[in-house]
Design an enzyme around this catalytic site. Structure first.
Site, PDB file in Angstrom:
ATOM      1  N   CYS A  44      36.354  38.644  36.980  1.00 59.44           N
ATOM      2  CA  CYS A  44      36.290  37.173  36.859  1.00 59.44           C
ATOM      3  C   CYS A  44      35.313  36.593  37.875  1.00 59.44           C
ATOM      4  O   CYS A  44      35.583  36.620  39.091  1.00 59.44           O
ATOM      5  CB  CYS A  44      37.693  36.586  37.034  1.00 59.44           C
ATOM      6  SG  CYS A  44      37.736  34.795  37.251  1.00 59.44           S
ATOM      7  N   CYS A  47      36.564  33.580  40.033  1.00 62.94           N
ATOM      8  CA  CYS A  47      37.591  34.019  40.982  1.00 62.94           C
ATOM      9  C   CYS A  47      36.961  34.412  42.319  1.00 62.94           C
ATOM     10  O   CYS A  47      37.570  34.242  43.378  1.00 62.94           O
ATOM     11  CB  CYS A  47      38.365  35.209  40.430  1.00 62.94           C
ATOM     12  SG  CYS A  47      39.300  34.866  38.920  1.00 62.94           S
TER      13      CYS A  47
END
Length: 302
Positions: A44, A47
């Site tokens: 991700c 993230c």
């Protein structure tokens, strides 16, 4: 709870948590100190930005809040139970229950404000305590002595030119004196390094609402319009502005939540944006803001 002024080891404040120890490290731990849970995954991209921002804000709080990092690839059951549909997703737990949260990467200022809200909801203070002079100035402002408060906040800034609390307080004092232009000048003059502090952003939000109030329509007429046409989103939005201008923040929040429920994407998510403006202006510990945030979170994560 850890006493302010003590800085626990980073390993105690920020931990990688699995399904096996989620109950102990999050649910049970949150009964004594709030726990922020960061649902992430190695693949991700956002993230990788949000995670370090959260860690920095949690570390700055010096033990007033903890952080649990949960890899959704390795904790799919937990992610499913909490209805984590996309990442990054962040939840805050207190007393064993989720009390706040958000999805997606957000600016560092919003991350800091989120941590402040979580700590405040648990009765703590992420800033390490308020200066006595700031507390006295705030009391003056509450009691209606806005001019005296402005003088005190200005004196504090002479001693500490980087005090976000004093800048925000001075701006709010000028708003109380109906000098919105001077309030804006104060906020625009804040040093760049504190320009995104919660106190500054809260004052900006309060100023935006004060300017909206000048153009607010009559509550009675707008109420009738909404009752006659519940799907008239513009009328409902205008009613919320009018209610807030008349001092009814709770009523304004309820109308905006109803608008968000009916059409969260209307006018580029105007209801959500206005709600956050009101929440920021009210402050992290205000009951109307806390209740409104919980209701909005339940709608977002439903």
């Amino acid at each position: 709870m850890i006493e302010l002024g003590q800085t626990p080891a980073a390993t105690d404040m920020i931990k990688d948590v699995s399904e096996a120890d989620f109950m102990a490290e999050v649910v049970e731990a949150s009964k004594t100190v709030p726990v922020i849970v960061d649902f992430w995954a190695p693949w991700c991209g956002p993230c990788k930005t949000l995670g370090p921002q959260l860690e920095a804000a949690v570390t700055k709080a010096k033990g007033a809040v903890k952080m649990a990092k949960v890899n959704v690839d390795e904790a799919q059951a937990i992610a499913g139970q909490l209805q984590v549909q996309s990442i990054p997703t962040v939840y805050a737990f207190w007393q064993g229950q989720p009390i706040d949260g958000f999805q997606g990467a957000v600016p560092a200022s919003e991350v800091a404000a989120f941590v402040e809200r979580v700590v405040a909801a648990a009765g703590g203070d992420a800033s390490g305590g308020l200066d006595d002079a700031i507390a006295a100035a705030e009391e003056m402002l509450t009691e209606g002595a806005a001019a005296d408060a402005a003088q005190t906040f200005a004196a504090i800034l002479e001693e500490d030119p980087n005090s976000a609390a004093a800048y925000g307080g001075l701006a709010r004092a000028y708003m109380a004196l109906d000098d919105l232009d001077q309030a804006e000048a104060v906020l625009n003059g804040a040093p760049a390094e504190i320009s995104t502090a919660p106190e500054i952003e809260g004052a900006h939000a309060k100023l935006a609402l004060a300017r909206q109030a000048a153009d607010a329509g009559p509550v009675a007429e707008l109420t009738a319009a909404v009752e006659g046409s519940p799907d008239d989103h513009q009328a409902r939005f205008d009613l919320a502005q009018a209610l807030h201008a008349s001092g009814d923040a709770d009523g304004a929040v309820e109308q905006l939540l109803e608008l968000f429920k009916r059409d969260r994407d209307w006018n580029e998510a105007a209801a959500k944006t206005q709600l956050f403006t009101i929440f920021d202006a009210l402050g992290p510990t205000n009951p109307v803001a806390l209740n409104g945030r919980r209701k909005l979170s339940s709608m977002i994560f439903a």
